[in-house]
Design a protein around this motif. Structure first.
Motif, PDB file in Angstrom:
ATOM      1  N   TRP A   1       0.925  -1.095   0.090  1.00 39.82           N
ATOM      2  CA  TRP A   1       0.088  -0.030  -0.030  1.00 39.82           C
ATOM      3  C   TRP A   1       0.955   1.113  -0.050  1.00 39.82           C
ATOM      4  CZ3 TRP A   1      -0.598   4.281   3.118  1.00 39.82           C
ATOM      5  CH2 TRP A   1      -1.760   4.904   2.728  1.00 39.82           C
ATOM      6  N   ALA A   2       2.175   1.312   0.956  1.00 38.72           N
ATOM      7  CA  ALA A   2       2.857   2.523   1.012  1.00 38.72           C
ATOM      8  C   ALA A   2       3.565   2.592  -0.442  1.00 38.72           C
ATOM      9  CB  ALA A   2       3.758   2.274   1.957  1.00 38.72           C
ATOM     10  N   ALA A   3       4.109   1.638  -1.056  1.00 37.65           N
ATOM     11  CA  ALA A   3       4.449   1.953  -2.479  1.00 37.65           C
ATOM     12  C   ALA A   3       3.731   2.464  -3.468  1.00 37.65           C
ATOM     13  CB  ALA A   3       5.054   0.585  -2.760  1.00 37.65           C
ATOM     14  N   GLU A   4       2.392   1.907  -3.448  1.00 38.03           N
ATOM     15  CA  GLU A   4       1.225   2.215  -4.425  1.00 38.03           C
ATOM     16  C   GLU A   4       0.830   3.780  -4.124  1.00 38.03           C
ATOM     17  OE1 GLU A   4      -1.822  -0.580  -3.716  1.00 38.03           O
ATOM     18  OE2 GLU A   4      -0.658  -2.236  -4.808  1.00 38.03           O
ATOM     19  N   HIS A   5       1.112   4.183  -2.885  1.00 41.01           N
ATOM     20  CA  HIS A   5       0.547   5.618  -2.356  1.00 41.01           C
ATOM     21  C   HIS A   5       1.595   6.549  -2.198  1.00 41.01           C
ATOM     22  CE1 HIS A   5      -3.176   3.102  -1.976  1.00 41.01           C
ATOM     23  NE2 HIS A   5      -3.816   4.429  -2.129  1.00 41.01           N
ATOM     24  N   GLY A   6       2.841   6.169  -2.590  1.00 39.84           N
ATOM     25  CA  GLY A   6       3.910   7.060  -2.922  1.00 39.84           C
ATOM     26  C   GLY A   6       4.608   7.440  -1.353  1.00 39.84           C
ATOM     27  N   LYS A   7       4.471   6.681  -0.522  1.00 41.72           N
ATOM     28  CA  LYS A   7       5.168   6.733   0.752  1.00 41.72           C
ATOM     29  C   LYS A   7       6.418   6.342   0.840  1.00 41.72           C
ATOM     30  CE  LYS A   7       0.850   7.772   2.181  1.00 41.72           C
ATOM     31  NZ  LYS A   7       0.507   9.124   2.092  1.00 41.72           N
TER      32      LYS A   7
ATOM     33  N   ALA B   1      -3.009  10.730   6.853  1.00 43.98           N
ATOM     34  CA  ALA B   1      -4.309  10.958   6.412  1.00 43.98           C
ATOM     35  C   ALA B   1      -4.892   9.623   5.598  1.00 43.98           C
ATOM     36  CB  ALA B   1      -4.384  12.476   5.822  1.00 43.98           C
ATOM     37  N   GLU B   2      -4.029   9.410   4.725  1.00 44.70           N
ATOM     38  CA  GLU B   2      -4.554   8.553   3.399  1.00 44.70           C
ATOM     39  C   GLU B   2      -4.553   7.225   4.159  1.00 44.70           C
ATOM     40  OE1 GLU B   2      -3.334   8.854  -0.932  1.00 44.70           O
ATOM     41  OE2 GLU B   2      -1.536   9.479   0.199  1.00 44.70           O
ATOM     42  N   LEU B   3      -3.827   6.726   5.053  1.00 45.94           N
ATOM     43  CA  LEU B   3      -3.667   5.587   5.655  1.00 45.94           C
ATOM     44  C   LEU B   3      -5.094   5.572   6.610  1.00 45.94           C
ATOM     45  CD1 LEU B   3      -2.265   2.723   6.198  1.00 45.94           C
ATOM     46  CD2 LEU B   3      -1.750   3.814   8.245  1.00 45.94           C
ATOM     47  N   ASN B   4      -5.251   6.267   7.337  1.00 49.53           N
ATOM     48  CA  ASN B   4      -6.407   6.467   8.275  1.00 49.53           C
ATOM     49  C   ASN B   4      -7.991   6.516   7.256  1.00 49.53           C
ATOM     50  OD1 ASN B   4      -5.780   6.944  11.349  1.00 49.53           O
ATOM     51  ND2 ASN B   4      -4.345   7.655  10.345  1.00 49.53           N
ATOM     52  N   ALA B   5      -7.737   7.125   5.941  1.00 51.01           N
ATOM     53  CA  ALA B   5      -8.913   6.971   5.237  1.00 51.01           C
ATOM     54  C   ALA B   5      -9.232   5.719   4.891  1.00 51.01           C
ATOM     55  CB  ALA B   5      -8.851   7.875   4.261  1.00 51.01           C
ATOM     56  N   ALA B   6      -8.134   4.801   4.593  1.00 53.48           N
ATOM     57  CA  ALA B   6      -8.339   3.415   4.112  1.00 53.48           C
ATOM     58  C   ALA B   6      -8.729   2.758   5.066  1.00 53.48           C
ATOM     59  CB  ALA B   6      -6.911   2.807   3.592  1.00 53.48           C
ATOM     60  N   ILE B   7      -8.407   2.869   6.477  1.00 43.41           N
ATOM     61  CA  ILE B   7      -8.742   2.033   7.559  1.00 43.41           C
ATOM     62  C   ILE B   7     -10.227   2.481   8.006  1.00 43.41           C
ATOM     63  CG2 ILE B   7      -8.612   1.517  10.055  1.00 43.41           C
ATOM     64  CD1 ILE B   7      -6.332   0.450   7.842  1.00 43.41           C
ATOM     65  N   GLN B   8     -10.561   4.021   7.755  1.00 43.89           N
ATOM     66  CA  GLN B   8     -12.010   4.196   7.856  1.00 43.89           C
ATOM     67  C   GLN B   8     -13.128   3.553   6.838  1.00 43.89           C
ATOM     68  OE1 GLN B   8     -13.190   6.577  10.192  1.00 43.89           O
ATOM     69  NE2 GLN B   8     -15.028   5.535   9.755  1.00 43.89           N
ATOM     70  N   GLU B   9     -12.625   3.138   5.892  1.00 40.58           N
ATOM     71  CA  GLU B   9     -13.192   2.373   4.767  1.00 40.58           C
ATOM     72  C   GLU B   9     -13.501   0.950   5.478  1.00 40.58           C
ATOM     73  OE1 GLU B   9     -11.373   2.056   1.007  1.00 40.58           O
ATOM     74  OE2 GLU B   9     -11.405   3.827   0.760  1.00 40.58           O
ATOM     75  N   ALA B  10     -12.588   0.248   6.088  1.00 41.77           N
ATOM     76  CA  ALA B  10     -12.872  -0.896   6.894  1.00 41.77           C
ATOM     77  C   ALA B  10     -13.835  -0.922   7.857  1.00 41.77           C
ATOM     78  CB  ALA B  10     -11.406  -1.600   7.041  1.00 41.77           C
ATOM     79  N   VAL B  11     -13.668   0.102   8.698  1.00 40.25           N
ATOM     80  CA  VAL B  11     -14.505   0.460   9.777  1.00 40.25           C
ATOM     81  C   VAL B  11     -15.928   0.927   9.386  1.00 40.25           C
ATOM     82  CG1 VAL B  11     -14.905   2.091  11.794  1.00 40.25           C
ATOM     83  CG2 VAL B  11     -12.746   1.477  11.422  1.00 40.25           C
TER      84      VAL B  11
END
Length: 598
Positions: A514-520, A533-543
Motif C-alpha cells: 500500500w505504501a509503495a502504491e501511494h507514494g509513501k 491521512a490517506e492510511l487512516n482514510a483506508a482504515i476508515q473504509e474498513a470500519v
C-alpha cells in the motif's frame, strides 16, 4: 429456549480405542497411501501397512523406556509426519498424549508437563529441548526426553528391538473408549490453561460423524488433505485423525509461510484451515492484480463471484447474463485462484474464528466452497458445521450428527453429545461449572434457525456494555473490519464508555504494498504511518464496512491505529490466535484513553 439435533451417522464402538484405526487400515487397505512425508523437498507416500509398522516400532521403544499404561507423554513439535507417528505410537503403548505448542515458553512448558504429570516428552528442535531442560528440575515425574531432530525415532526403534509384537498388541488394546486419549491444554485468554481431557470416544464420535456427513470429501484412494495447523490445537488433531478414519491421504507441513508452494506440490482435494488463510489468499490475489494493473478486472470478477454465489440461494438461480459473466471470469480469474489452492480441490472447511459472509460467497462463487464450522477444545473441535450439500453461508452449520445444540434463555450456546470432553484435568470445580446439568456451557452467544443452523454472535464474557447501557458483541464488527487487506487485528473497546471504539493493527505485508502504491517513503512502517491521512482514510473504509453490519449504537465511532502488532510472542494472542483482551487493554491503555480524549 431452543434446541436442535441430528441422528448419529456413525456408531461409536462400545469398546476399543484410536489404535484400532491404524490396524484396520493396514488390514483392509494395506497398499493405500494413508499419509505422506516430506523428504528432500519431495513428497513420499506411506502405505497403511508401512505406517502401522512404524507406529509399532516407536511404541516398542516407548514401552522399553518404561512408559506405562495411562502415563502422560508430552509432545512438543511443529506439524510434521513424526507427530502423527508418535501420537499413534503413544496410544499403542497404552499412554496419553499431552500436546505442547512449539512456541510455548519454559514457564508454559513447566505448567503443562507438571500439571499433567508427564513421565516422558518428545520435542522437535534444540529450542524445544532447551525449554524443557530449563524447567526439568521442577518436573520430578519426567524420566525421558527425546528430540526428533536428534534421532528420536531411530533411538526408539533401537530401544524397542527386544519388545515383541504381542506386547504392543496387548498394550494397544488396554485403553477403552472412555479412557483419556489426550489432554489438550486450552490456550487460555485469561489465567492458566486448563487441561481438557478428550477420550477415545470423543474422537470416534467427532471424526466418525464428520467423515460420514461429508463422505464425498473423504473418498478413499481419491481424496487427500494437507495439514498445516498446529497439532497442539484440537482443530489440528481433528484434521489428523479424520483422514485416518476415512482413510484418505494426509500430508503435514510445519507452517503457512510457503503454503501456496506446498499446495501446488501436494495438490490436496480438501483444505482445512482458519479464516486468516482464506483472507490471505483473497488479499494476495487482489494485491497482485492491482500491482499488474488488473485491479479493476479482479474487483469485477470478485463482485461477479459473490453475486453468482448469492443467486444460487434464490429459487430462480443465476440469471443468463450472470452465468455468462461468471463463465468469462472463470477463464480469466477463477481458474488461476483454484490453481493457487492446489488445482484439485473444490471444498475447504474453516474453523477457529468467523469467516465472514462476503468471503464465503466469494470462494463459493469461484468454485471452491468453504464450509464454515464451529467448535471448542471441549467439543473435540467441530460441534457444528455446514454440510457439503446444504450450505448456509453466514452460519456455522448444523450440529454434529448425534449431538444436540441448545440455546439457553440468555442466549448462551449449550452442547450435549459423546464428542464432548470428559473433564478438566485436576480441576473438578471448573469441570462442574462447565458441565452443569449434563450440558456443556460454551460461553458463546448464538441463535438457531428453523433448520437448525447455528449463528455465533459473540462471547458471553466479552459483551461490552456502553455507558448508555447498549450491549455490544465485539466479534461481529471485528470480523468485518479484519477482512480488510490492510488490517491484521482489530479489538473493539467501549465498556462503560460513551461510544464504541477500536484498536487496529496493520498487516505488515500489505502495508508495504500500500505504501509503495501511494507514494509513501520506502521502508514506511505502522509507526511512521499511523497518523497518515490517506492510511487512516483506508482504515476508515474498513470500519465503515464493519459498521454496516451493526446498529448505530454498536458502530465504531473512533479508531486508533497502533504502531505495533498483536502477536503470540508479544503476549497479546493465544497460540490459536485469539485476542487476550485483558492483556491488550492493559498494555494499550493509553491508546484507549486517546480514543475517548476530548
Amino acid at each position: 429456549m431452543r434446541e436442535f439435533s441430528l441422528p448419529a451417522l456413525y456408531e461409536v464402538p462400545a469398546d476399543g480405542n484410536l489404535t484400532d484405526i491404524v490396524r484396520r487400515n493396514a488390514a483392509q487397505h494395506p497398499d493405500v497411501a494413508v499419509i505422506a512425508r516430506k523428504s528432500g523437498g519431495t513428497w513420499q507416500d506411506v502405505t497403511a501397512r508401512k505406517f502401522l509398522a512404524e507406529v509399532h516400532s516407536a511404541a516398542k521403544g516407548l514401552i522399553a523406556a518404561g512408559v506405562q499404561p495411562g502415563d502422560r507423554v508430552g509432545l512438543m513439535s511443529r506439524t510434521r509426519y513424526e507427530w502423527t507417528l508418535l501420537d499413534f505410537a503413544i496410544w499403542s503403548a497404552g499412554a496419553v498424549t499431552v500436546p505442547v505448542y512449539e512456541t510455548s515458553s519454559p514457564e508454559q512448558v513447566q505448567w503443562i508437563l507438571s500439571d499433567s504429570g508427564a513421565t516422558a516428552c518428545v520435542v522437535e528442535l534444540d529450542a524445544h529441548a532447551a525449554a524443557v531442560e530449563a524447567v526439568r528440575d521442577t518436573l520430578p515425574a519426567l524420566k525421558n526426553v527425546w528430540q526428533i531432530e536428534a534421532g528420536a525415532i531411530e533411538e526408539l526403534e533401537r530401544l524397542g528391538q527386544d519388545v515383541s509384537e504381542e506386547t504392543v498388541d496387548e498394550r494397544s488394546s488396554l485403553a477403552c473408549a472412555d479412557d483419556p486419549a489426550t489432554i489438550v491444554y486450552t490456550s487460555g485468554t485469561t489465567g492458566r490453561p486448563k487441561g481438557c481431557v478428550l477420550t477415545h470416544r470423543s474422537f470416534f464420535a467427532e471424526c466418525g460423524n464428520i467423515v460420514e456427513r461429508l463422505r464425498p470429501l473423504f473418498r478413499t484412494g481419491e481424496c487427500s488433505v494437507l495439514l498445516f495447523l498446529p497439532l497442539a490445537h484440537v482443530f489440528g488433531r481433528l484434521v489428523q485423525i479424520a483422514p485416518m478414519m476415512a482413510p484418505i491421504k494426509l500430508g503435514c507441513v510445519p507452517d503457512i509461510k510457503h503454503l501456496t508452494d506446498e499446495l501446488a506440490a501436494f495438490r490436496p482435494t480438501l483444505i482445512l484451515g482458519v479464516p486468516r488463510v482464506f483472507e490471505k489468499v483473497y488479499n494476495s490475489a487482489r494485491a497482485k492484480a492491482q500491482a499488474d494493473g488488473k485491479g479493476a478486472v479482479f474487483d469485477k470478477a470478485a463482485d461477479t463471484a459473490i453475486a453468482y454465489s448469492k443467486a444460487q440461494d434464490s429459487p430462480s438461480g443465476p440469471s443468463l447474463g450472470l452465468r455468462i459473466k461468471h463463465k468469462v471470469f472463470d477463464k480469466l480469474v477463477y481458474g488461476k485462484l483454484r490453481a493457487v489452492l492446489g488445482g484439485r480441490g473444490e471444498y475447504a472447511i474453516s474453523g477457529g474464528a468467523p469467516l465472514g459472509e462476503r468471503l464465503g460467497h466469494f470462494f463459493r462463487g469461484i468454485g471452491f466452497t468453504v464450509l464454515e464450522g464451529y467448535g471448542l477444545t471441549e467439543s473435540c473441535a467441530a460441534t457444528a458445521f455446514n454440510p457439503w450439500d446444504r450450505q448456509k453461508i453466514g452460519t456455522v452449520g448444523q450440529p454434529l450428527p448425534g449431538s444436540v445444540v441448545r440455546i439457553a434463555d440468555d442466549g448462551e450456546v449449550l452442547l450435549h453429545g459423546e464428542h464432548l470432553f470428559k473433564e478438566y484435568w485436576n480441576n473438578p470445580g471448573a469441570t462442574a461449572e462447565a458441565l452443569a446439568d449434563g450440558w456443556f456451557h460454551t460461553g458463546d452467544i448464538g441463535t438457531l434457525d428453523e433448520d437448525g443452523y447455528l449463528r455465533i454472535t459473540g462471547r458471553k464474557k466479552e459483551i461490552i456494555v456502553t455507558a448508555g447501557g447498549k450491549n455490544v458483541a465485539p466479534a461481529v464488527i471485528e470480523d468485518r473490519i479484519r477482512a480488510h487487506a490492510l488490517v491484521a487485528e482489530c479489538m473493539v473497546v467501549g465498556d462503560g464508555r460513551p461510544f464504541v471504539g477500536a484498536l487496529v493493527t496493520l498487516d505488515e505485508e500489505f502495508l508495504a504494498r500500500w505504501a509503495a502504491e501511494h507514494g509513501k517513503p520506502a521502508g514506511s512502517t505502522a509507526a511512521s504511518l499511523r497518523d497518515d491521512a490517506e492510511l487512516n482514510a483506508a482504515i476508515q473504509e474498513a470500519v465503515d464496512d464493519g459498521n454496516a453490519a451493526v446498529s448505530k449504537a454498536e458502530s465504531v465511532r473512533k479508531f486508533r491505529v497502533l504502531a505495533s502488532q498483536f502477536t503470540e510472542d508479544s503476549g497479546h494472542l493465544t497460540p490459536s490466535l485469539k485476542l487476550k483482551r485483558n492483556v491488550v487493554a492493559k498494555d494499550y491503555a493509553d491508546d484507549i484513553e486517546a480514543i475517548y480524549a476530548k
